[in-house]
Write a protein that holds these residues in place. Structure first.
Motif, PDB file in Angstrom:
ATOM      1  N   TYR A  90       0.962  -1.411   0.138  1.00  0.00           N
ATOM      2  CA  TYR A  90       0.024   0.054  -0.018  1.00  0.00           C
ATOM      3  C   TYR A  90       0.946   1.298  -0.038  1.00  0.00           C
ATOM      4  CZ  TYR A  90      -2.740   3.582   1.617  1.00  0.00           C
ATOM      5  OH  TYR A  90      -3.297   4.925   1.871  1.00  0.00           O
ATOM      6  N   LEU A 104       2.210   1.708  -3.578  1.00  0.00           N
ATOM      7  CA  LEU A 104       1.322   2.327  -4.457  1.00  0.00           C
ATOM      8  C   LEU A 104       0.844   3.845  -4.365  1.00  0.00           C
ATOM      9  CD1 LEU A 104      -1.045  -0.895  -4.322  1.00  0.00           C
ATOM     10  CD2 LEU A 104       0.576  -0.344  -5.956  1.00  0.00           C
ATOM     11  N   ARG A 105       0.841   4.022  -2.920  1.00  0.00           N
ATOM     12  CA  ARG A 105       0.523   5.309  -2.572  1.00  0.00           C
ATOM     13  C   ARG A 105       1.617   6.334  -2.950  1.00  0.00           C
ATOM     14  NH1 ARG A 105       1.251   8.660   2.135  1.00  0.00           N
ATOM     15  NH2 ARG A 105      -0.252  10.233   2.433  1.00  0.00           N
ATOM     16  N   GLY A 152       2.118   6.213  -7.093  1.00  0.00           N
ATOM     17  CA  GLY A 152       0.588   6.640  -7.567  1.00  0.00           C
ATOM     18  C   GLY A 152       0.732   7.960  -8.665  1.00  0.00           C
ATOM     19  N   ALA A 179       0.051   7.634 -13.074  1.00  0.00           N
ATOM     20  CA  ALA A 179      -1.224   7.794 -13.418  1.00  0.00           C
ATOM     21  C   ALA A 179      -1.265   8.577 -14.768  1.00  0.00           C
ATOM     22  CB  ALA A 179      -2.038   8.776 -12.385  1.00  0.00           C
ATOM     23  N   VAL A 195       1.145  -0.939 -12.904  1.00  0.00           N
ATOM     24  CA  VAL A 195       1.361  -1.691 -11.596  1.00  0.00           C
ATOM     25  C   VAL A 195       1.482  -3.049 -11.845  1.00  0.00           C
ATOM     26  CG1 VAL A 195       0.839  -1.706  -9.502  1.00  0.00           C
ATOM     27  CG2 VAL A 195       0.569   0.454 -10.416  1.00  0.00           C
ATOM     28  N   LEU A 206      -7.444  -0.946  -6.834  1.00  0.00           N
ATOM     29  CA  LEU A 206      -6.690   0.123  -7.714  1.00  0.00           C
ATOM     30  C   LEU A 206      -6.837   0.317  -9.066  1.00  0.00           C
ATOM     31  CD1 LEU A 206      -4.410   2.354  -6.966  1.00  0.00           C
ATOM     32  CD2 LEU A 206      -2.594   0.471  -7.704  1.00  0.00           C
ATOM     33  N   GLU A 250      -9.623   2.231  -9.606  1.00  0.00           N
ATOM     34  CA  GLU A 250      -9.633   3.528  -9.401  1.00  0.00           C
ATOM     35  C   GLU A 250      -8.640   4.244 -10.344  1.00  0.00           C
ATOM     36  OE1 GLU A 250      -8.361   4.068  -5.368  1.00  0.00           O
ATOM     37  OE2 GLU A 250     -10.259   3.201  -4.665  1.00  0.00           O
ATOM     38  N   LEU A 251      -7.893   3.751 -11.026  1.00  0.00           N
ATOM     39  CA  LEU A 251      -6.834   4.088 -11.890  1.00  0.00           C
ATOM     40  C   LEU A 251      -7.423   4.306 -13.184  1.00  0.00           C
ATOM     41  CD1 LEU A 251      -3.199   2.968 -10.955  1.00  0.00           C
ATOM     42  CD2 LEU A 251      -4.037   5.204 -10.973  1.00  0.00           C
ATOM     43  N   THR A 293      -7.240   7.162 -15.574  1.00  0.00           N
ATOM     44  CA  THR A 293      -5.865   7.676 -16.036  1.00  0.00           C
ATOM     45  C   THR A 293      -5.205   7.296 -17.167  1.00  0.00           C
ATOM     46  OG1 THR A 293      -4.651   6.303 -14.772  1.00  0.00           O
ATOM     47  CG2 THR A 293      -5.693   8.177 -13.403  1.00  0.00           C
TER      48      THR A 293
END
Length: 302
Positions: free
Chosen positions: A130, A133-134, A137, A141, A147, A179, A182-183, A186
């Motif tokens: 995590y 990834l944070r 990101g 993006a 990833v 993820l 959520e990505l 982008t």
């Protein structure tokens, strides 16, 4: 057919997508999957950056990769991860992909075992992913971002003494699936790697124990699979931005029938577990990589 070509339906050969020129960050790059992948990607023209906690081994891998940039980094420390990711990304001049590979393993009897094993496993294998990834990101993006999360067949099939490891890999599978959604806007993509028991120190040091042999009747469930095909699969995934990769090939069949496969495991291991658990509660074992001291984050388990 070699690694650089594939046959079309009419029998002609066509080039496979390349990783040359891609800027790729790899966590846990000092040994095993991370080290082998870094060397292969470099050999095929990618620009790699490496992070891990075993500095001497990491420095050697970096030297083998054309003096690739590398940093010591405990993925369980969010501030450190943020700082190192930003630094390595700047050295690469941007980022096209990350391979979230850092992970540890150690057997654990859920009842009567040491709860710190679960806490440490989650700190590295879940929180470490995590935090990575944070940090990456904002750099990934974009339309070419990718990833690749190294999960495991253990995310789907759960064995005695591997509860901590299985829980961590199931958790990163969930993170990856989330993820991906959520990505999507982008243009970046997320892939998941599911590997069986590969011929690495992770397998031999993590679960090649007396307790495991007592339960399974041998050191592994399916036998050790060679590392090479898994590394090739990772390279193809990075080139194509694949959604899922497996190694060996039969892992895809097991994933397809998870409930049935778990029932078969439950049935086949119905005898002999009690003795193995007794051994595990007193058998001296260690994590596959010695971990730095860090403040416990799972207060309920401390």
């Amino acid at each position: 057919m070699n690694a650089s070509t594939a046959r079309t339906r009419r029998g002609r050969r066509r080039p496979i997508s390349r990783v040359a020129g891609k800027r790729i960050l790899i966590t846990g790059a000092a040994r095993g999957i991370g080290a082998a992948l870094a060397r292969q990607l470099h050999a095929h023209g990618a620009h790699v950056a490496l992070l891990g906690i075993e500095e001497s081994l990491l420095a050697q891998v970096a030297a083998d990769c054309g003096d690739a940039p590398w940093r010591y980094c405990d993925v369980g420390d969010p501030a450190q991860v943020q700082r190192v990711v930003n630094s390595l990304t700047a050295e690469l001049g941007g980022l096209d992909a990350v391979v979230c590979n850092a992970g540890i393993a150690r057997q654990l009897a859920l009842l009567g075992g040491d709860p710190s094993v679960l806490e440490e496993t989650l700190a590295v294998n879940v929180l470490g992913v995590y935090y990575t990834l944070r940090a990456v990101g904002p750099h990934l993006a974009h339309d070419n971002g990718y990833v690749l999360i190294i999960s495991s067949l253990a995310a789907a099939i759960h064995l005695p003494l591997a509860g901590a490891y299985s829980a961590s890999k199931a958790a990163v599978e969930a993170l990856g699936d989330t993820l991906r959604i959520e990505l999507r806007h982008t243009g970046a993509k997320v892939g998941m790697a599911y590997f069986a028991e590969l011929d690495t120190e992770m397998t031999s040091r993590g679960f090649g124990t007396e307790a495991a042999r007592s339960i399974l009747g041998r050191s592994t469930v399916s036998g050790l699979a060679p590392l090479g095909p898994a590394i090739d699969a990772c390279e193809r995934a990075l080139a194509r931005r694949s959604r899922r990769i497996v190694s060996p090939y039969w892992v895809s069949l097991v994933l397809w029938c998870r409930p049935l496969a778990q029932r078969l495991v439950d049935y086949s291991l119905r005898d002999g577990v009690a003795g193995g658990l007794e051994i595990a509660r007193t058998e001296p074992t260690a994590f596959t990589t010695e971990q730095p001291s860090r403040t416990p984050r799972m207060r309920g388990l401390a």
